[in-house]
Design an enzyme around this catalytic site. Sequence first.
Site, mmCIF file in Angstrom:
data_model
loop_
_atom_site.group_PDB
_atom_site.id
_atom_site.type_symbol
_atom_site.label_atom_id
_atom_site.label_comp_id
_atom_site.label_asym_id
_atom_site.label_seq_id
_atom_site.Cartn_x
_atom_site.Cartn_y
_atom_site.Cartn_z
ATOM 1 N N HIS A 63 -12.389 -2.470 10.314
ATOM 2 C CA HIS A 63 -13.639 -2.661 9.511
ATOM 3 C C HIS A 63 -14.022 -3.870 10.185
ATOM 4 O O HIS A 63 -13.315 -4.951 9.910
ATOM 5 C CB HIS A 63 -12.678 -2.895 7.575
ATOM 6 C CG HIS A 63 -12.168 -2.922 7.608
ATOM 7 N ND1 HIS A 63 -12.682 -2.124 6.452
ATOM 8 C CD2 HIS A 63 -10.507 -2.107 7.041
ATOM 9 C CE1 HIS A 63 -12.075 -1.097 5.741
ATOM 10 N NE2 HIS A 63 -10.906 -1.236 6.519
ATOM 11 N N ARG A 65 -17.202 -5.322 9.579
ATOM 12 C CA ARG A 65 -17.660 -5.832 8.775
ATOM 13 C C ARG A 65 -19.506 -5.830 9.134
ATOM 14 O O ARG A 65 -20.126 -6.514 8.615
ATOM 15 C CB ARG A 65 -17.351 -7.344 8.826
ATOM 16 C CG ARG A 65 -16.270 -7.565 8.512
ATOM 17 C CD ARG A 65 -15.598 -6.995 7.381
ATOM 18 N NE ARG A 65 -13.841 -7.537 7.236
ATOM 19 C CZ ARG A 65 -13.301 -7.129 6.034
ATOM 20 N NH1 ARG A 65 -13.805 -5.685 5.415
ATOM 21 N NH2 ARG A 65 -11.927 -7.485 6.201
ATOM 22 N N HIS A 180 -6.392 5.919 1.448
ATOM 23 C CA HIS A 180 -6.355 4.810 0.736
ATOM 24 C C HIS A 180 -5.685 4.967 -0.538
ATOM 25 O O HIS A 180 -6.354 5.422 -1.302
ATOM 26 C CB HIS A 180 -7.135 3.721 0.384
ATOM 27 C CG HIS A 180 -6.460 2.038 0.021
ATOM 28 N ND1 HIS A 180 -7.225 1.221 0.759
ATOM 29 C CD2 HIS A 180 -5.546 1.606 -1.025
ATOM 30 C CE1 HIS A 180 -6.209 0.206 -0.145
ATOM 31 N NE2 HIS A 180 -5.466 0.693 -0.634
ATOM 32 N N HIS A 238 -2.540 3.836 6.359
ATOM 33 C CA HIS A 238 -1.175 2.450 6.201
ATOM 34 C C HIS A 238 -0.094 2.765 5.120
ATOM 35 O O HIS A 238 -0.032 1.739 3.699
ATOM 36 C CB HIS A 238 -2.278 1.225 5.889
ATOM 37 C CG HIS A 238 -3.075 1.434 4.397
ATOM 38 N ND1 HIS A 238 -2.726 1.911 3.666
ATOM 39 C CD2 HIS A 238 -4.399 0.678 4.449
ATOM 40 C CE1 HIS A 238 -4.307 1.778 3.002
ATOM 41 N NE2 HIS A 238 -5.263 1.336 3.629
ATOM 42 N N ASP A 313 -5.936 -1.885 10.900
ATOM 43 C CA ASP A 313 -6.251 -1.623 9.490
ATOM 44 C C ASP A 313 -7.366 -3.273 9.876
ATOM 45 O O ASP A 313 -7.392 -4.637 9.045
ATOM 46 C CB ASP A 313 -5.559 -1.734 8.558
ATOM 47 C CG ASP A 313 -6.137 -1.521 7.340
ATOM 48 O OD1 ASP A 313 -7.250 -1.807 7.083
ATOM 49 O OD2 ASP A 313 -5.474 -1.815 5.972
ATOM 50 N N HIS A 317 -11.319 -11.647 7.733
ATOM 51 C CA HIS A 317 -11.799 -12.428 6.998
ATOM 52 C C HIS A 317 -12.116 -13.966 7.895
ATOM 53 O O HIS A 317 -11.321 -14.271 8.814
ATOM 54 C CB HIS A 317 -11.252 -12.401 5.831
ATOM 55 C CG HIS A 317 -10.819 -11.247 4.891
ATOM 56 N ND1 HIS A 317 -12.180 -10.486 4.425
ATOM 57 C CD2 HIS A 317 -10.377 -10.305 4.848
ATOM 58 C CE1 HIS A 317 -12.021 -9.584 3.730
ATOM 59 N NE2 HIS A 317 -10.500 -9.653 4.280
#
Length: 448
Positions: A63, A65, A180, A238, A313, A317
């Site tokens: 990810h 972003r 997911h 995952h 994964d 953040h």
Amino acid sequence: MRILIFNATIVNECKTSQGHIVVDDDVISKIYPSSYTPRGNYDLRIDATGCVVIPGVIDSHVHFRDPGLTAKADIQSESRAAAWGGVTTYFDMPNTVPQTVTIEALEEKFELARHKSSVNYSFFFGATNDNVRLFRSLDPHRIPGIKLFMGSSTGNMLVDNEKALEEVFASAAEFPVVAHCEDTALINQRMNEVTGRYGDDPDVVYHPYIRSEEACYASSSRAVALARRYGTRLHVAHLTTARELTLFEPVLDDTCLPRITAEAVLAHLCFTEADYKDKGALIKCNPSVKTRHDRDMLRRALTDGRIYTVATDHAPHLLSEKQGGCRRAMSGMPMLQFSLPAMLQLADEGVLSVERVVQLMCHHPAMLFGVSRRGFLREGYWADIVVVRPSSPWTVTEDVIQSKCGWSPLTGSSFNWRVEHTLCNGQLVYSNGVFDETVRGHEVSFRQ
């Protein structure tokens, strides 16, 4: 540019051998045994004496972003982190802003990557309750697959309409569905129970109780049943529990590709619920880090064939967003830069072999998604190559972290393997702490 990598210990296609690799421009032109001394002129000679040389890692679950959430991370910063860690190809997930659920949003991501990505790239197309009709417009040679959220997670892309869910499995056709899997109703039930007992933002130690084994198994078993009903190629992302492993058949024969496979990610191979005490919300992710038994069974499944790929994964953040408990702290952690050293550390600990690390992180992602001319060290393949030195201890400190968010749950961890050189399409993008900002990766091709 003509490059010679000499005196290498080459780990490739389940074998370890001594030899030399010649790169002409962007492809591997020759692989020689150690008994042969390559002659000729080279623009660059890399002495790999004492090093292990492997294909560039393909991380099929990240990810980055970008667009829309670039305060946390962006394609430029995270592809730099990839290169530092020996990752030469990544597939990015659709929960950005805007979400990658339209053809226009998908094209926007490709355009961003063309200008910003230091390594090779592609992007998953996200399924929603009402966009299945767009699947037929997708080019199977440009994207790895369809990402399906069967559990609510960061980005609120949950597909919870039963008819739409079945249409996704029925309509994926040429594309693998990467799912997911968590049961949202069970999660909500547990969250209500825990908040009623401990307040609005319970301590993160309750996260594995809320996002439980039951929630994971209920959803994963549902996905497997749907894939069998419609003949869909399914890859469950995952995996976190020993119980879910019972849903998958061992795959030890690389001559055939199974239709239903599972992924493990680094967080669930490294951490257990005991680590919440010290790491707190830094290791909060969805699905949650669970018991030591679950972690140990996942590690065992790396070698018995029930886990087919290992990814990260990678989900940065801001550190301020990781404060709080089960409700307030954001879920996800940055792991990309350290995935290869961490997996090779598990090899040192006897969890799996170095050859198996290469299968899970390089060969199998290429096979599963039909990546063209990558994932192996073969003559005529793109020169995505990593030179890694064993017995070269180092510690993760803040100053080595390349991800834009600037932190890692692995800070303070020590590894014995050090990435010395990363070549992407024959270009030396990273070498002993020096990063070439001018290098740009290629758009990945599939099923060609």
